[in-house]
Design an enzyme around this catalytic site. Structure first.
Site, short mmCIF file in Angstrom:
data_model
loop_
_atom_site.label_atom_id
_atom_site.label_comp_id
_atom_site.label_asym_id
_atom_site.label_seq_id
_atom_site.Cartn_x
_atom_site.Cartn_y
_atom_site.Cartn_z
N PRO A 168 0.94 -1.33 -0.03
CA PRO A 168 -0.08 0.00 -0.03
C PRO A 168 0.73 1.28 -0.21
O PRO A 168 1.67 1.27 0.50
CB PRO A 168 -0.70 -0.06 1.33
CG PRO A 168 -0.19 -1.28 2.00
CD PRO A 168 0.64 -2.09 1.29
N GLU A 169 0.34 2.31 -0.67
CA GLU A 169 1.33 3.67 -0.79
C GLU A 169 0.21 4.66 -0.12
O GLU A 169 -0.66 4.09 0.44
CB GLU A 169 1.60 3.97 -2.16
CG GLU A 169 2.47 3.09 -3.12
CD GLU A 169 3.28 3.84 -3.74
OE1 GLU A 169 3.67 4.90 -3.63
OE2 GLU A 169 4.01 3.14 -4.77
#
Ligand code: ZN
Length: 283
Positions: free
Chosen positions: A2-3
């Site tokens: 996840p960014e």
């Protein structure tokens, strides 16, 4: 992985379930994730009220009324699910814990927040709030991309004279916090800057232009996450993962999406990570 936009989407999804709410039960189902979980974590969480739910870089920070802050990092495969009684739009049934449900928090509003992490690269910690900035995961982080400190003069000053490719410089978490591979590729494409160009050789004017561009690509992704959140509330209660179309990332061999550009997206490897860019319009 996840960014920042995914983490921000998870945070926003958690706010109605957790912010201002008291943790009535904390079920810590194993002693460690990536690292050992804090000692007596269940006891320290039970009864605590979540005063505010913030984000710093890719970390979710729940400030508690006990003087401690709960840090959550999703790692590679961490997922957060909300179930239980209706809180806002959440109407999912609280089910029996599933495999890889490692930490379960029952909130006084009736929501159940479950941290599930099959590969256990995620992390949770409890830190004295007054010492938060000195925590090893947070100390030394650069400014937030949406914060005032991340300004055009700041970025120009920070990149001046740097002899690393601009892509590597933007991935440096001391330069700007939370920016990852995907959104650096997207921002450089939109700013028409080659990822291979040495950071110190990009003109101040073009470096300055990157600041609003970085904010724009992140804001658009967060907006896409917001709409996915509404969809997820109707499905399984999982927060934060969404389909988002990228203009350059993952589009090797496809036509460049810059208006009027005849180029084709190319993939190269920089510092072991894939870089997608257009060799025609990115200079
Ligand atoms: Zn192009």
């Amino acid at each position: 992985m996840p960014e920042l936009p995914e983490v921000e989407t998870v945070r926003r999804g958690l706010v109605p379930a957790m912010e201002g709410r008291r943790i009535v039960a904390a079920d810590i189902r194993r002693p460690d994730l990536r690292w050992p979980l804090p000692e007596k974590m269940g006891e320290r969480l039970t009864g605590a009220r979540v005063l505010a739910l913030r984000r710093r870089s890719k970390y979710i920070l729940g400030e508690l009324d006990t003087g401690e802050t709960l840090l959550i990092h999703l790692g590679m495969s961490g997922r957060i699910l909300i179930s239980g009684h209706a809180v806002g739009d959440f109407v999912h049934e609280a089910s029996t814990p599933q495999k890889h449900d490692h930490v379960i928090l029952d909130m006084d509003g009736g929501a159940r927040v479950t941290m599930n992490d099959a590969r256990r690269f995620g992390a949770m910690d409890l830190i004295a709030t007054k010492d938060l900035d000195a925590h090893p995961l947070l100390a030394g982080l650069g400014p937030e991309p949406f914060g005032n400190a991340f300004s055009e003069p700041y970025l120009v000053r920070r990149l001046a004279g740097r002899k690393t490719p601009i892509k590597a410089a933007l991935l440096d978490q001391k330069v700007v916090a939370g920016l990852g591979n995907i959104y650096v590729c997207e921002a450089l494409h939109r700013a028409r800057i080659s990822p291979k160009r040495l950071a110190g050789r990009v003109s101040a004017e073009r470096v300055g232009r990157l600041v609003p561009v970085i904010r724009a690509v992140l804001e658009e992704a967060i907006a896409a996450g917001g709409s996915s959140l509404r969809d997820h509330r109707q499905t399984d209660g999982e927060l934060g993962y969404f389909q988002h179309s990228f203009r350059v990332y993952g589009r090797e061999g496809q036509p460049c999406m810059t208006d009027g550009c005849p180029g084709e997206v190319r993939r190269i490897v920089q510092s072991g990570r894939s870089t997608f860019y257009c060799p025609v319009c990115q200079r």
